[in-house]
Design an enzyme around this catalytic site. Sequence first.
Site, short mmCIF file in Angstrom:
data_model
loop_
_atom_site.label_atom_id
_atom_site.label_comp_id
_atom_site.label_asym_id
_atom_site.label_seq_id
_atom_site.Cartn_x
_atom_site.Cartn_y
_atom_site.Cartn_z
N GLU A 201 0.82 -1.22 0.00
CA GLU A 201 0.00 0.00 0.00
C GLU A 201 0.85 1.27 0.00
O GLU A 201 0.34 2.34 -0.31
CB GLU A 201 -0.95 0.01 1.20
CG GLU A 201 -1.81 -1.23 1.24
CD GLU A 201 -3.10 -1.08 2.01
OE1 GLU A 201 -3.46 0.03 2.40
OE2 GLU A 201 -3.77 -2.11 2.18
N LYS B 287 3.16 3.36 7.55
CA LYS B 287 4.08 2.28 7.15
C LYS B 287 5.20 2.84 6.27
O LYS B 287 6.36 2.45 6.39
CB LYS B 287 3.33 1.17 6.41
CG LYS B 287 2.37 0.35 7.25
CD LYS B 287 3.02 -0.48 8.34
CE LYS B 287 3.84 -1.64 7.80
NZ LYS B 287 4.33 -2.50 8.93
P1 NAD Z 1 -2.41 -7.79 12.92
O1 NAD Z 1 -3.16 -6.52 13.14
O2 NAD Z 1 -3.14 -9.06 12.80
O3 NAD Z 1 -1.36 -7.99 14.13
C1 NAD Z 1 -0.59 -6.94 14.65
C2 NAD Z 1 0.07 -7.42 15.94
O4 NAD Z 1 0.88 -6.35 16.45
C3 NAD Z 1 -0.91 -7.80 17.05
O5 NAD Z 1 -0.52 -9.01 17.64
C4 NAD Z 1 -0.83 -6.64 18.02
O6 NAD Z 1 -1.10 -7.02 19.36
C5 NAD Z 1 0.62 -6.21 17.84
N1 NAD Z 1 0.84 -4.80 18.20
C6 NAD Z 1 0.12 -3.72 17.81
N2 NAD Z 1 0.61 -2.61 18.38
C7 NAD Z 1 1.68 -2.99 19.13
C8 NAD Z 1 2.61 -2.29 19.95
N3 NAD Z 1 2.54 -0.96 20.12
N4 NAD Z 1 3.58 -3.01 20.56
C9 NAD Z 1 3.65 -4.36 20.42
N5 NAD Z 1 2.80 -5.06 19.67
C10 NAD Z 1 1.81 -4.39 19.04
O7 NAD Z 1 -1.48 -7.51 11.67
P2 NAD Z 1 -1.02 -8.51 10.50
O8 NAD Z 1 -2.06 -8.53 9.46
O9 NAD Z 1 -0.54 -9.77 11.08
O10 NAD Z 1 0.22 -7.67 9.91
C11 NAD Z 1 1.53 -7.85 10.44
C12 NAD Z 1 2.47 -6.91 9.73
O11 NAD Z 1 2.49 -7.19 8.35
C13 NAD Z 1 2.11 -5.44 9.86
O12 NAD Z 1 3.30 -4.69 10.01
C14 NAD Z 1 1.44 -5.10 8.55
O13 NAD Z 1 1.62 -3.74 8.21
C15 NAD Z 1 2.19 -6.02 7.61
N6 NAD Z 1 1.43 -6.44 6.42
C16 NAD Z 1 0.18 -6.99 6.55
C17 NAD Z 1 -0.50 -7.43 5.42
C18 NAD Z 1 -1.87 -8.06 5.52
O14 NAD Z 1 -2.50 -8.28 4.48
N7 NAD Z 1 -2.37 -8.37 6.70
C19 NAD Z 1 0.08 -7.29 4.17
C20 NAD Z 1 1.37 -6.73 4.06
C21 NAD Z 1 2.03 -6.32 5.21
O1 TDX Z 2 -16.13 -4.63 4.65
C1 TDX Z 2 -15.30 -4.45 3.74
N1 TDX Z 2 -15.74 -4.26 2.46
C2 TDX Z 2 -14.91 -4.03 1.41
O2 TDX Z 2 -15.37 -3.87 0.27
C3 TDX Z 2 -13.87 -4.44 3.97
C4 TDX Z 2 -13.32 -4.66 5.35
C5 TDX Z 2 -13.06 -4.23 2.89
N2 TDX Z 2 -13.54 -4.02 1.66
C6 TDX Z 2 -12.62 -3.78 0.52
C7 TDX Z 2 -11.58 -2.71 0.78
C8 TDX Z 2 -10.39 -3.21 -0.01
O3 TDX Z 2 -10.49 -2.79 -1.37
O4 TDX Z 2 -11.88 -5.00 0.36
C9 TDX Z 2 -10.51 -4.73 0.05
C10 TDX Z 2 -9.64 -5.36 1.12
O5 TDX Z 2 -9.86 -4.63 2.32
P1 TDX Z 2 -9.09 -5.00 3.68
O6 TDX Z 2 -9.26 -6.45 3.96
O7 TDX Z 2 -9.52 -4.01 4.72
O8 TDX Z 2 -7.55 -4.79 3.27
P2 TDX Z 2 -6.79 -3.54 2.63
O9 TDX Z 2 -7.45 -2.26 2.96
O10 TDX Z 2 -6.57 -3.85 1.17
O11 TDX Z 2 -5.40 -3.65 3.44
C11 TDX Z 2 -4.82 -4.95 3.67
O12 TDX Z 2 -3.80 -5.26 2.77
C12 TDX Z 2 -2.56 -4.68 2.92
C13 TDX Z 2 -4.34 -5.09 5.10
O13 TDX Z 2 -5.35 -4.65 5.99
C14 TDX Z 2 -3.08 -4.31 5.33
O14 TDX Z 2 -2.56 -4.55 6.66
C15 TDX Z 2 -2.05 -4.72 4.36
O15 TDX Z 2 -0.92 -3.95 4.51
#
Ligand code: NAD
Ligand code: TDX
Length: 349
Positions: free
Chosen positions: A131, A158
């Site tokens: 993103e 980020k």
């Molecule tokens: P998540 O929200 O599921 O988990 C985040 C974790 O960080 C939780 O366990 C929370 O308790 C911990 N946390 C939050 N604030 C904190 C703090 N101040 N100190 C210590 N711990 C803290 O997130 P995720 O989806 O597992 O994402 C993990 C990482 O990967 C993030 O950095 C996110 O930006 C990155 N990322 C996520 C996605 C995705 O699709 N989920 C994609 C690309 C990158």
């Molecule tokens: O209720 C919903 N309806 C909807 O249409 C939600 C929650 C999302 N959406 C759409 C928004 C986005 O286009 O779906 C797509 C995916 O949404 P999210 O699951 O909220 O993800 P996104 O906003 O794309 O961000 C995610 O991908 C990159 C993760 O949350 C991030 O942590 C990661 O970095």
Amino acid sequence: MRIWVTGGAGFIGNHLVRHLVRNYPQDHIIVVDALTYAGNLANLSDVAEAPNYTFYKADIADATAMEALWQTHPPDAILHLAAESHVDRSILSPRHFVHTNVLGTITLLELARGLWKDRSDVVFYQVSTDEVYGSLSDEGFFEEGTPYDPRSPYSASKAAADHFVRAYGHTYGLPYLISNCGNNYGPYQFPEKLIPLTILNLMQRKPIPIYGRGENVRDWIYVEDHVRAIDRLLRAGRRGHTYLIGAENPRRNIDVVSRLCQLYDEITGSQDSLSLITFVTDRPGHDYRYAIKPSPHLLELGWRPQVSFDEGLRQTIRWYLDNPDWIAAVQTGEYRHYYEMQYGSRLRG
Ligand code: NAD
Ligand code: TDX
């Protein structure tokens, strides 16, 4: 090697921790997690007794706590995942995102700068997102060298953190790695994100909210494929390099949700799940399209995604069906409050 995994109790973190604890018994994995609404110790219960695993509850922005941990378990690598991770929450409350994603990252970088002085055998690995590159039109891909253009409070926080990591590398010689990955999905994902939210609403026969017309595109990857890429890069990635991780799987939201509905009906024998789809008011500033060209060096290192989209979605649906207790534990008052704020008036029309 002693490895800190910040955010190890979150969605991606728990898969990564399980992978490292099981595959590298000679390494010691130390999870640092504040256990916010998104962090859940139940996610790590099956490694809780492993001899090479330690859990430490703390806020990464708390310099005193981080220094104390460093004294007892000085790391050779930091896999930095702790973050506020949900775009919609960043729109409601940007300040929390600066606290953890920016100040938390700098707190760790400052410690590493002081305590890893003159060590080249260590690494600060920043786990980041596609993103930060902004939004694509119908053509093109994010690739190495695409300029940063963050557009939500989440992606701005980020991007700021990524820039600080590179600045510490450039200015102080800190060995680092950054990887920017697309949308992860799989078991244990908090049901605020599109795929688990859809599955829970299917299970509870509630309307499935799709922002706008569902034409926005995200590039999806199964969480275990992301974990394998992080592991590969930790061990063989070029220090000072920023990698893109993606499974070359861009899809429109409406297609993702429709496929989930079809697979859910196949698996459970339910009918007419598609009729639950409800178009609602769009997310403010909603990025249109993400699509990733994975880094050539990551492919040269032999990494390939192993789980097809249909297979990953099936496994994910089955996991939520098999884990009603996990669902009940995360659907707390806080969750219901968030759901009402986010969707209440949108769904009432
Ligand atoms: P998540 O929200 O599921 O988990 C985040 C974790 O960080 C939780 O366990 C929370 O308790 C911990 N946390 C939050 N604030 C904190 C703090 N101040 N100190 C210590 N711990 C803290 O997130 P995720 O989806 O597992 O994402 C993990 C990482 O990967 C993030 O950095 C996110 O930006 C990155 N990322 C996520 C996605 C995705 O699709 N989920 C994609 C690309 C990158
Ligand atoms: O209720 C919903 N309806 C909807 O249409 C939600 C929650 C999302 N959406 C759409 C928004 C986005 O286009 O779906 C797509 C995916 O949404 P999210 O699951 O909220 O993800 P996104 O906003 O794309 O961000 C995610 O991908 C990159 C993760 O949350 C991030 O942590 C990661 O970095």
